[in-house]
Write an enzyme that holds these catalytic residues in place. Structure first.
Site, PDB file in Angstrom:
ATOM      1  N   ARG A 144       0.855  -1.190   0.000  1.00 44.01           N
ATOM      2  CA  ARG A 144       0.000   0.000   0.000  1.00 44.01           C
ATOM      3  C   ARG A 144       0.887   1.235   0.000  1.00 44.01           C
ATOM      4  NH1 ARG A 144      -3.075  -2.952  -1.552  1.00 44.01           N
ATOM      5  NH2 ARG A 144      -5.138  -3.545  -0.781  1.00 44.01           N
TER       6      ARG A 144
ATOM      7  N   HIS B 208      -0.302   0.099 -10.160  1.00 42.32           N
ATOM      8  CA  HIS B 208      -1.014  -0.806  -9.253  1.00 42.32           C
ATOM      9  C   HIS B 208      -1.561  -2.031 -10.010  1.00 42.32           C
ATOM     10  CE1 HIS B 208      -3.342  -0.901  -5.190  1.00 42.32           C
ATOM     11  NE2 HIS B 208      -3.007  -2.111  -5.592  1.00 42.32           N
TER      12      HIS B 208
ATOM     13  N   GLU C 133      -3.971   7.449  -5.520  1.00 39.17           N
ATOM     14  CA  GLU C 133      -3.995   6.855  -6.852  1.00 39.17           C
ATOM     15  C   GLU C 133      -5.256   7.266  -7.599  1.00 39.17           C
ATOM     16  OE1 GLU C 133      -1.526   2.799  -5.596  1.00 39.17           O
ATOM     17  OE2 GLU C 133      -3.614   2.651  -6.187  1.00 39.17           O
TER      18      GLU C 133
END
Length: 320
Positions: A239, A287, A268
């Site tokens: 994370r 990601h 994000e």
């Protein structure tokens, strides 16, 4: 009898939700690559018996207090820091995630990111695409060896162990730090438990796979980076909030560490103007840890199955 209503916060392939079709009336946010707006989610949750959510969807007290028919939330991820699990329990809402099915794919990506950062793969590819390769040089785009180096894994869960298995294939020494000792990793892989400071000081590659908690928020800060070797490469596939990004930027600019490979960020999506993206020694990915067709489809099916089971009065397969 009218079917219960389930809202899905991204556009997903309907065939992956087949186990849910007979049990519920399904409605989806129409976009695959844009988050469902908060206002829309709040409105849909008011009448939903089930929600199939993404990490970008906040399931908090505000939503739960209005979602009076809600029975189950299935999060398309292993992590669930977007869900207030304690508040959900108070409202008798079952929460589920998708452990297991994405372990190997995420480990593949994590180790690929480590290799790309160490061997400057993205930078080298861009070198050709930008027409900069005009000749050979003995130190042209020279990177760092991976084989027989020391990897330090922070967070020795299932993904951490899978990364360690890949590291063992490269003859790497495996250090790890975790809330508790992993007898499995030690017996199978020869992994050595160390304190967090010792891991930072001894590792050539520091790989962050720890979940985000109050204790791990900004775990990787200026103090942590200053303990690392100046030749160390930092990898984060957990994370973004586990890292103080301003401190990481300073550590890289000041050459306190050699480089970084990042699949996650504090906020994000990030833009091309993000400070870390401007640094050539940073390999940045959007990601995509579990982003293979096979794994993402399995995650969707597991979410749909969990919702269908709960709505049918059965236990979910992966309740939190």
């Amino acid at each position: 009898m009218e079917k219960p209503f389930v809202y899905v916060t991204r556009a997903l392939p309907e065939e992956q939700l087949s186990s849910l079709k007979e049990a519920a009336h399904i409605e989806m946010w129409e976009k695959e690559d844009e988050p469902c707006p908060r206002a829309v989610l709040l409105e849909k949750a008011k009448t939903a018996a089930g929600l199939l959510t993404m990490l970008s969807d906040r399931i908090d007290s505000e939503l739960l207090s209005e979602a009076r028919q809600l029975k189950v939330v299935a999060n398309l991820a292993v992590g669930y820091d977007n869900i207030d699990v304690e508040a959900a329990k108070k409202h008798r809402v079952i929460c589920c995630n998708t452990p297991g099915v994405l372990t190997e794919s995420t480990a593949d990506l994590t180790f690929a990111l480590l290799m790309a950062a160490s061997r400057r793969i993205i930078e080298a590819s861009d070198w050709i695409k930008q027409g900069r390769w005009t000749g050979w040089g003995p130190l042209l785009l020279a990177g760092a060896d991976v084989h027989h180096k020391t990897i330090g894994i922070v967070g020795m869960g299932s993904i951490g162990r899978a990364v360690a298995r890949r590291a063992k294939g490269f003859g790497m020494k495996i250090l790890y730090h975790n809330r508790s000792r992993s007898q499995e990793a030690e017996a199978e892989l020869g992994a050595v438990y160390t304190s967090f400071p010792q891991l930072l000081e001894q590792s050539d590659f520091v790989v962050c796979l720890t979940p985000l908690t109050n204790e791990t928020n900004h775990l990787f800060n200026r103090s942590a980076f200053q303990k690392m070797k100046r030749t160390a490469i930092f990898i984060n596939a957990s994370r973004g909030q586990v890292v103080d990004e301003a401190d990481l930027y300073e550590a890289l600019v000041n050459k306190e560490i050699r480089g970084a490979g990042l699949d996650v960020f504090a906020e994000e999506p990030i833009s091309k103007d993000h400070p870390l993206v401007s640094l050539p020694q940073v390999t940045a990915l959007p990601h995509i840890g579990s982003a293979t067709n096979e794994t993402r489809e399995a995650m969707m099916r597991l979410c749909a199955e969990n919702i269908a089971l709960v709505l049918g009065g059965e236990p979910a397969r992966t309740e939190l």
